[in-house]
Design an enzyme around this catalytic site. Structure first.
Site, PDB file in Angstrom:
ATOM      1  N   GLU A 134      -0.954  -1.267  -4.975  1.00 52.33           N
ATOM      2  CA  GLU A 134      -2.175  -0.513  -5.255  1.00 52.33           C
ATOM      3  C   GLU A 134      -1.903   0.495  -6.364  1.00 52.33           C
ATOM      4  O   GLU A 134      -0.930   1.239  -6.321  1.00 52.33           O
ATOM      5  CB  GLU A 134      -2.663   0.213  -4.001  1.00 52.33           C
ATOM      6  N   ASP A 166       0.884  -1.163   0.000  1.00 55.49           N
ATOM      7  CA  ASP A 166       0.000   0.000   0.000  1.00 55.49           C
ATOM      8  C   ASP A 166       0.923   1.214   0.000  1.00 55.49           C
ATOM      9  O   ASP A 166       1.374   1.655   1.057  1.00 55.49           O
ATOM     10  CB  ASP A 166      -0.894  -0.015   1.240  1.00 55.49           C
ATOM     11  N   ASP A 177      -3.003   1.037   6.978  1.00 55.01           N
ATOM     12  CA  ASP A 177      -2.023   0.740   5.927  1.00 55.01           C
ATOM     13  C   ASP A 177      -1.634  -0.743   5.945  1.00 55.01           C
ATOM     14  O   ASP A 177      -1.373  -1.340   4.900  1.00 55.01           O
ATOM     15  CB  ASP A 177      -0.765   1.593   6.121  1.00 55.01           C
TER      16      ASP A 177
END
Length: 217
Positions: free
Chosen positions: A93, A32, A166
């Site tokens: 991501e 992430d 996160d």
């Protein structure tokens, strides 16, 4: 760097993949990306889509540091985790438009660092949008962070929700990638989670609705 709060209820962290009886287990490192906080989650997923937590870390870099030092700090830690856990794939991501331009820049910069490190090791890389990850994990593309964390904990058999967000997001990205690329058959006597069933149904629906192409003679 910080160690997020999450504990597996019945499994321990390991540094080597466990091979499932039905076939090879895939190890995915999910990222992430973020400049201030970068979540990194590593999971092992069997061909039957059973996922196990290997490790999860949130890398932090202070805003007082020069940009190049922040990128170096985050990059070095991602590199350490890649070499320690030796994943077969990396999932990141995908950068998407936000109102905060500085946030987008930080995400893009860390994504570039991660892509570079994965390419150096010849690893397959998958880029997944937030809605794609949410759909895979919860069956709902607009799920909130708590819903995602709850499903991640359920899928991995954790006693508590991964924190901070996160950490949960990085694990969700890794699981999404493994489920999307991996096997879709449940183990004998086993069953898929509701999220897995929803994901498979969506895959089958998309496959059936896709226009058929004729081969040109």
């Amino acid at each position: 760097m910080c160690r997020p709060t999450c504990r597996p209820s019945s499994t321990k962290r390991s540094n080597s993949p466990v091979v499932a009886p039905q076939g090879a287990t895939v190890r995915v490192l999910g990222i992430d990306p973020g400049l201030t906080r970068c979540g990194v989650g590593i999971v092992d997923v069997t061909p039957t889509r059973r996922a196990t937590l290997v490790d999860v870390v949130v890398i932090r870099s202070g805003t007082e540091l020069p940009l190049e030092q922040r990128l170096l700090l985050v990059g070095d830690e991602i590199e350490r985790l890649l070499d320690l856990h030796r994943p077969q794939a990396v999932a990141i991501e995908r950068v998407f438009a936000q109102q905060n331009l500085s946030t987008v820049m930080g995400v893009a910069q860390i994504s570039g660092v991660a892509l570079h490190l994965a390419a150096k090791r010849g690893l397959a890389v998958g880029l997944h949008t937030p809605s794609e990850v949410k759909s895979a994990i919860t069956g709902y593309g607009s799920a909130d962070k708590k819903q995602v964390a709850t499903m991640v904990a359920k899928v991995l058999g954790l006693d508590e929700l991964p924190k901070p967000a996160d950490a949960a997001d990085a694990l969700a990205i890794a699981i999404c990638h493994a489920w999307k690329r991996g096997a879709t058959v449940a183990a004998p006597g086993g069953s898929l989670t509701k999220a897995q069933e929803t994901w498979l149904a969506a895959e089958r629906s998309a496959s059936k609705s896709a226009p058929k192409r004729r081969l040109r003679s």
